[in-house]
Design an enzyme around this catalytic site. Structure first.
Site, PDB file in Angstrom:
ATOM      1  N   ASP A 159     127.479  10.321  45.306  1.00  0.00           N
ATOM      2  CA  ASP A 159     126.914   9.028  44.897  1.00  0.00           C
ATOM      3  C   ASP A 159     125.698   9.251  43.993  1.00  0.00           C
ATOM      4  O   ASP A 159     125.512   8.579  42.986  1.00  0.00           O
ATOM      5  CB  ASP A 159     126.512   8.229  46.141  1.00  0.00           C
ATOM      6  CG  ASP A 159     127.640   8.187  47.149  1.00  0.00           C
ATOM      7  OD1 ASP A 159     128.563   7.392  46.965  1.00  0.00           O
ATOM      8  OD2 ASP A 159     127.608   8.997  48.106  1.00  0.00           O
ATOM      9  N   HIS A 187     127.332   6.873  53.104  1.00  0.00           N
ATOM     10  CA  HIS A 187     128.272   7.177  52.017  1.00  0.00           C
ATOM     11  C   HIS A 187     129.420   6.186  52.120  1.00  0.00           C
ATOM     12  O   HIS A 187     130.431   6.435  52.758  1.00  0.00           O
ATOM     13  CB  HIS A 187     128.785   8.619  52.089  1.00  0.00           C
ATOM     14  CG  HIS A 187     129.964   8.817  51.170  1.00  0.00           C
ATOM     15  ND1 HIS A 187     129.837   8.753  49.807  1.00  0.00           N
ATOM     16  CD2 HIS A 187     131.286   8.999  51.409  1.00  0.00           C
ATOM     17  CE1 HIS A 187     131.035   8.904  49.248  1.00  0.00           C
ATOM     18  NE2 HIS A 187     131.930   9.055  50.203  1.00  0.00           N
TER      19      HIS A 187
END
Ligand code: NAI
Length: 324
Positions: A159, A187
Site C-alpha cells: 500500500d 491492509h
C-alpha cells in the site's frame, strides 16, 4: 564469510513466492555477502510443486543460496530461523463467508505461532503477508507467548509503495525524492494513506501538488482499490509487486532506512489511539534490526475519522475470531 541466515517462507508453491524466493536467494534482503538457507513450508498437496520451484532455484546457481529445506511440518520450517516470511494463507473459496475465512486463517496462524514459539530464534524478524495479514499477525503473536511480540509485523508496504508511485506521478517527481509518506491501519481498503507530512526533495508534497480534492477523491480510493484493479487487468492478484514489498519491508528492517519513513504493521503501543493487541500500519524509520515508530504526529479531524474506521475494522476482525 558470514554464517548462513535461516529464512522461513510459507506458501512456497504460491504465486508471490515464485517471485520472492529468487530475490531472497539473490541477496536482495540481507545484501551481497550474506548466504541464506531457505526453509520452505507448504501443505502436503503442494510439496511436489515446491520441489519444482527448488529445481529452478538450483538452476539459477545463486552463489548465496547455502541450502533449501522443503517441509509440511511447521516445527521444521521454523527451526532456528532468523527471518520468516508468512505468505501462505487460505484464500477465499466460492460461497465462503468473511467470517469463515477469518477462522480458517486463525487456525493456520495459531499452529504457526506455536511452532514459531518453540523453534525460532528469539531474534527472528517476522512479516505476515497472507491475508487478513494484520489479524493473522495478531493471532500469531497471541500463540507465541515466549517470542518477542515486537518482532512480529504485518505487510503494509505494498500500500505504501502504491501510494508513493501515485504521488510521484501526480507531482512529476522521481519516487526516490519522496519521504514522510505514511499508510495507517489495516491492509484492506480501509487503510489510510496520509500525505500531510509528505515531502518531495524536502518540500511539502501537498503544497507541490496543491490539489486536496485529488487527494481525497482520487488518491485514497485508487490506493484502496489497486489490488482489485490488478486482478481485473491481469486475471490474477498482485504477486511480483507483493513479493517486492515484502523484500523492501524486510531489507529495510534488517538494514535500516537512513531516516526515511516507511509503513509497517506493528504491534500497537497504545499511541495514536490504536488499542494494544492490534497490529496496525504506522509510519516508522528503521535502524539495522529495529523499527522506530514515528511519534508525536498531530492527528486532525479527517485523519482521526480515517484512523478510527480502519482501527474499527481491525477490532471487528479480532472480535469475530474471539467469538468462535
Ligand atoms: P497463492 O494462492 O498463489 O499461494 C498461497 C500458497 O499458500 C498456496 O500454495 C497454498 O498451498 C499455501 N498455503 C496455504 N495454507 C498453508 C499453510 N497452512 N502452510 C503453508 N502454506 C500454505 O497466493 P499468493 O498470490 O501467493 O498470495 C498469498 C497470500 O498473500 C494471500 O493470502 C494473499 O491474499 C496475500 N497478499 C497479501 C498482500 C499484502 O499486501 N499484505 C498483497 C498480496 C497478497
Amino acid at each position: 564469510p558470514h554464517s548462513a541466515k535461516r529464512v522461513t517462507v510459507t506458501g512456497a508453491a504460491g504465486q508471490i513466492c515464485y517471485s520472492l524466493l529468487f530475490r531472497l536467494a539473490k541477496g536482495d534482503v540481507f545484501g551481497p555477502d550474506q548466504p541464506v538457507i531457505l526453509q520452505l513450508l507448504e501443505i502436503p498437496q503442494a510439496l511436489p510443486a515446491v520441489r519444482g520451484v527448488v529445481m529452478e532455484l538450483e538452476d539459477c546457481a545463486f552463489p548465496l543460496l547455502a541450502g533449501v529445506v522443503v517441509t509440511d511440518d511447521p516445527a521444521v520450517a521454523f527451526r532456528d530461523t532468523d527471518a520468516a516470511f508468512l505468505i501462505g494463507a487460505r484464500p477465499r473459496s466460492k460461497g465462503m463467508e468473511r467470517r469463515d475465512l477469518l477462522l480458517a486463517n486463525a487456525e493456520i496462524f495459531k499452529v504457526q505461532g506455536q511452532a514459531l514459539d518453540k523453534a525460532a530464534r528469539r531474534e527472528a524478524r517476522v512479516i505476515v503477508v497472507g491475508n487478513p495479514a494484520n489479524t493473522n499477525a495478531a493471532i500469531l503473536a497471541a500463540n507465541a507467548p515466549g517470542f518477542p511480540t515486537e518482532n512480529i509485523t504485518a505487510m503494509l508496504r505494498l500500500d505504501h509503495n502504491r501510494a508513493l508511485s501515485q504521488f510521484a506521478a501526480k507531482a512529476g517527481v522521481p519516487v526516490g525524492s519522496l519521504d514522510r509518506v505514511a499508510v495507517w491501519g489495516n491492509h484492506s481498503p480501509t487503510m489510510f494513506p496520509d500525505w500531510r507530512f509528505a515531502t518531495a526533495n524536502g518540500k511539502s508534497l501537498p503544497d507541490l501538488i496543491g490539489d486536496g480534492d485529488w487527494y481525497k477523491s482520487k488518491l485514497i480510493p485508487t490506493v484502496a482499490q489497486r489490488g482489485t484493479a490488478v486482478i481485473e487487468a491481469r486475471g490474477a492478484s498482485s504477486a511480483a509487486s507483493a513479493a517486492n514489498a515484502a523484500i523492501d519491508h524486510m531489507r529495510d528492517w534488517f538494514q535500516g532506512t537512513n531516516g526515511r519513513w516507511v509503513s509497517m504493521g506493528v504491534p500497537s503501543d497504545g499511541s495514536y489511539g490504536i488499542p494494544k493487541g492490534l497490529i496496525c500500519g504506522v509510519p516508522v524509520t528503521c535502524t539495522p534490526g529495529q523499527y522506530h515508530r514515528v511519534t508525536g504526529l498531530p492527528i486532525d479531524e479527517f485523519a482521526r475519522s480515517m484512523l478510527d474506521r480502519t482501527i474499527g475494522e481491525l477490532k471487528e476482525e479480532l472480535a469475530a475470531i474471539a467469538k468462535s
